[in-house]
Design a protein around this motif. Structure first.
Motif, PDB file in Angstrom:
ATOM      1  N   ALA A   1       2.243 -16.718  15.661  1.00 28.45           N
ATOM      2  CA  ALA A   1       1.390 -16.440  14.507  1.00 28.45           C
ATOM      3  C   ALA A   1       0.504 -15.249  14.845  1.00 28.45           C
ATOM      4  CB  ALA A   1       0.550 -17.651  14.149  1.00 28.45           C
TER       5      ALA A   1
ATOM      6  N   LEU B   1      -3.292 -13.985  14.345  1.00 27.05           N
ATOM      7  CA  LEU B   1      -4.614 -14.505  14.027  1.00 27.05           C
ATOM      8  C   LEU B   1      -5.663 -13.644  14.711  1.00 27.05           C
ATOM      9  CD1 LEU B   1      -6.556 -16.646  12.884  1.00 27.05           C
ATOM     10  CD2 LEU B   1      -6.077 -18.034  14.900  1.00 27.05           C
TER      11      LEU B   1
ATOM     12  N   PHE C   1       1.732 -21.176  18.297  1.00 29.00           N
ATOM     13  CA  PHE C   1       0.879 -21.702  17.235  1.00 29.00           C
ATOM     14  C   PHE C   1       1.509 -22.968  16.650  1.00 29.00           C
ATOM     15  CE2 PHE C   1      -0.530 -22.256  12.912  1.00 29.00           C
ATOM     16  CZ  PHE C   1      -1.895 -22.050  13.008  1.00 29.00           C
TER      17      PHE C   1
ATOM     18  N   VAL D   1      -3.348 -21.812   6.329  1.00 25.58           N
ATOM     19  CA  VAL D   1      -2.319 -21.213   7.176  1.00 25.58           C
ATOM     20  C   VAL D   1      -1.188 -20.725   6.278  1.00 25.58           C
ATOM     21  CG1 VAL D   1      -0.689 -21.540   9.072  1.00 25.58           C
ATOM     22  CG2 VAL D   1      -2.872 -22.784   9.078  1.00 25.58           C
TER      23      VAL D   1
ATOM     24  N   CYS E   1       2.672 -18.637   5.886  1.00 28.40           N
ATOM     25  CA  CYS E   1       3.929 -18.531   6.636  1.00 28.40           C
ATOM     26  C   CYS E   1       4.985 -17.842   5.796  1.00 28.40           C
ATOM     27  CB  CYS E   1       4.415 -19.924   7.035  1.00 28.40           C
ATOM     28  SG  CYS E   1       5.956 -19.968   7.989  1.00 28.40           S
TER      29      CYS E   1
ATOM     30  N   HIS F   1       6.505 -11.421  13.421  1.00 31.20           N
ATOM     31  CA  HIS F   1       5.083 -11.277  13.709  1.00 31.20           C
ATOM     32  C   HIS F   1       4.667  -9.811  13.734  1.00 31.20           C
ATOM     33  CE1 HIS F   1       7.335 -11.435  17.474  1.00 31.20           C
ATOM     34  NE2 HIS F   1       6.368 -10.751  18.068  1.00 31.20           N
TER      35      HIS F   1
ATOM     36  N   HIS G   1       3.985  -9.031  10.118  1.00 30.72           N
ATOM     37  CA  HIS G   1       2.670  -9.588   9.764  1.00 30.72           C
ATOM     38  C   HIS G   1       1.555  -8.688  10.287  1.00 30.72           C
ATOM     39  CE1 HIS G   1       4.499 -13.081   8.191  1.00 30.72           C
ATOM     40  NE2 HIS G   1       4.312 -13.938   9.178  1.00 30.72           N
TER      41      HIS G   1
ATOM     42  N   PRO H   1      -4.528 -17.668   9.930  1.00 27.24           N
ATOM     43  CA  PRO H   1      -3.248 -17.428  10.602  1.00 27.24           C
ATOM     44  C   PRO H   1      -2.090 -17.166   9.639  1.00 27.24           C
ATOM     45  CG  PRO H   1      -4.315 -19.424  11.420  1.00 27.24           C
ATOM     46  CD  PRO H   1      -5.039 -19.029  10.182  1.00 27.24           C
ATOM     47  N   LEU H   2      -1.215 -16.254  10.028  1.00 25.78           N
ATOM     48  CA  LEU H   2       0.059 -16.029   9.348  1.00 25.78           C
ATOM     49  C   LEU H   2       1.170 -16.300  10.357  1.00 25.78           C
ATOM     50  CD1 LEU H   2      -0.532 -12.777   7.244  1.00 25.78           C
ATOM     51  CD2 LEU H   2      -0.698 -15.167   6.505  1.00 25.78           C
ATOM     52  N   VAL H   3       1.994 -17.295  10.066  1.00 27.34           N
ATOM     53  CA  VAL H   3       3.055 -17.727  10.972  1.00 27.34           C
ATOM     54  C   VAL H   3       4.328 -16.945  10.693  1.00 27.34           C
ATOM     55  CG1 VAL H   3       4.476 -19.686  11.694  1.00 27.34           C
ATOM     56  CG2 VAL H   3       2.063 -20.032  11.122  1.00 27.34           C
TER      57      VAL H   3
ATOM     58  N   ASP I   1       8.111 -17.146  10.775  1.00 24.45           N
ATOM     59  CA  ASP I   1       9.243 -18.086  10.816  1.00 24.45           C
ATOM     60  C   ASP I   1      10.553 -17.304  10.871  1.00 24.45           C
ATOM     61  OD1 ASP I   1      10.874 -20.333  10.614  1.00 24.45           O
ATOM     62  OD2 ASP I   1      10.624 -20.488   8.433  1.00 24.45           O
TER      63      ASP I   1
END
Length: 211
Positions: free
Chosen positions: A16, A18, A26, A72, A74, A79, A82, A101-103, A105
């Protein structure tokens, strides 16, 4: 579409972004016993509709945090994507200043486990496995309680943006029920009269929820 309400939210570990840093492991488990969580999926970075939702959650972040709720986001982007979007000024179509946070995936397993991944795998005429459709997530949103149980979910198709106000209303409704044992009638808002729970379906669900 899987219904996750009343079940434990699927666990995961992923990278993630952050606070301008990469977090390699994360997990939503960090919030267990501490905070409620709004965990939401969006289709893709650098898209205009997703930008409005991400910024809308940021603009109301203090309201969620005051209620002890973590936000959160996603998507199936990397990443690196992001991070780049987070470094891009808003006047240039970026989301600079987003602090939750941005996860990433990238394996698409998180979206698949939450059953919000668009498309599906199939075999072509040559017997080869191919992906049919677009491997992006729908606009799924999950309200998860402190025990890690999903208490609310909603899934929109790509063109349909979500309401942050409605997400806040559902948080209020859940926390009011947890604190007072009262149910929220139609269009209930914080400060309005609620219904005293007796032997209703909500009690049944509480007793049979996977803890």
């Amino acid at each position: 579409m899987a219904v996750l309400v009343g079940k434990r939210a699927p666990s995961f570990k992923a990278i993630a972004v952050l606070g301008g840093e990469f977090e390699p492991d994360f997990s939503l488990d960090r919030y267990l016993g501490k905070k409620h969580v709004i965990f939401y999926f969006y289709p893709a970075d650098f898209t205009s509709l997703c930008l409005t939702e991400i910024l809308a959650f940021q603009e109301r972040l203090a309201d969620f945090e005051a209620k002890g709720v973590a936000i959160v986001g996603c998507s199936t982007d990397t990443h690196f994507s992001h991070y780049t979007w987070l470094q891009t000024p808003r006047e240039q179509g970026g989301i600079q200043g987003v602090t939750y946070p941005l996860v990433a995936d990238t394996t698409k397993t998180i979206a698949a486990n939450y059953d919000v991944l668009g498309g599906h795998y199939d075999y072509n005429d040559a017997g080869e496995m191919t992906f049919i459709g677009s491997p992006l997530s729908y606009r799924g949103l999950f309200l998860i309680d402190k025990d890690g149980i999903v208490r609310h979910q909603v899934v929109n198709d790509g063109p349909l943006g979500r309401s942050v106000n409605e997400a806040l209303r559902l948080v209020d409704a859940l926390q009011h029920y947890e604190q007072h044992g009262e149910e929220s009638p139609a269009d209930w808002e914080a400060g309005k009269n609620a219904l005293r729970s007796t032997s209703s379906a909500s009690n049944y669900l509480d007793k049979h929820t996977a803890r």
